[in-house]
Enzyme design. Sequence first.
Site, PDB file in Angstrom:
ATOM      1  N   HIS A  25      16.303 -14.884  38.576  1.00 42.88           N
ATOM      2  CA  HIS A  25      15.739 -13.699  39.227  1.00 42.88           C
ATOM      3  C   HIS A  25      14.586 -13.081  38.425  1.00 42.88           C
ATOM      4  CE1 HIS A  25      19.160 -12.652  36.722  1.00 42.88           C
ATOM      5  NE2 HIS A  25      18.572 -11.505  36.479  1.00 42.88           N
ATOM      6  N   HIS A 114       4.312 -36.013  21.949  1.00 45.86           N
ATOM      7  CA  HIS A 114       5.093 -36.433  20.780  1.00 45.86           C
ATOM      8  C   HIS A 114       6.577 -36.580  21.063  1.00 45.86           C
ATOM      9  CE1 HIS A 114       2.051 -35.177  17.445  1.00 45.86           C
ATOM     10  NE2 HIS A 114       1.452 -35.754  18.471  1.00 45.86           N
TER      11      HIS A 114
END
Length: 164
Positions: A25, A114
Site C-alpha cells: 500500500h 555483477h
Amino acid sequence: LKLATAPLSEEIQRMKKTIVIGSDHAGFPMKNVVIEAIQAKGFDVLDVGSYTDQPVDFPDIARDLCKKVLEGTAFRGIMVCGTGVGAVIATNKIKGIRSAMVHDIHCAHQCVEHDDVNVMCVGAKIIGPWLVCDLVDAFLDAKFNATEEHVRRVQKLAEIESSD
C-alpha cells in the site's frame, strides 16, 4: 567456432519482454510511475498487486512477484514498498531470487551486471518519480557480465541458499 542458434519460441520471447511489478500500500502511489517507465522501455507489465492504497501484507505480494520470475512468466521483477527494506527481505527469502534494494543508478545496473539480480526493490517514500524512472532504465538495460569471477560468486550465493 560459431554456434547455431534456434529462433526463440513465442513464449520465451514474451517472457523476455515482460516485467512483473508488485507493491504494498505504501508503494502503490508510485507503482503507476514505474509501470509507465517499464512500458516506455518496450516491456509488457504483469501487475501482481496491490491494486489500492489499502493496507496489505507485502510478503504476499513479494511471493506472487517472485513466483512469476521463477516460473519464467517474467524476465525480471520490480517491487515497490515504502522503504524497499521489507520488499528486499521478503524477496530474498525465496530460493532462486537475487534481490537488491536500489536507490541509486550505479547499484541499479551493477546489481545485475555483477550479481545477476532478478528483482529490484525500491522505496517509494525514499526516492521520487524522476529517480525511479532512471533506476528502471538502468535495471532493465543491464545485462549479467558472465565473467568467471561473477559466475563463481553467483554460484556461491546459490550454494549458500541451498545449504542447511
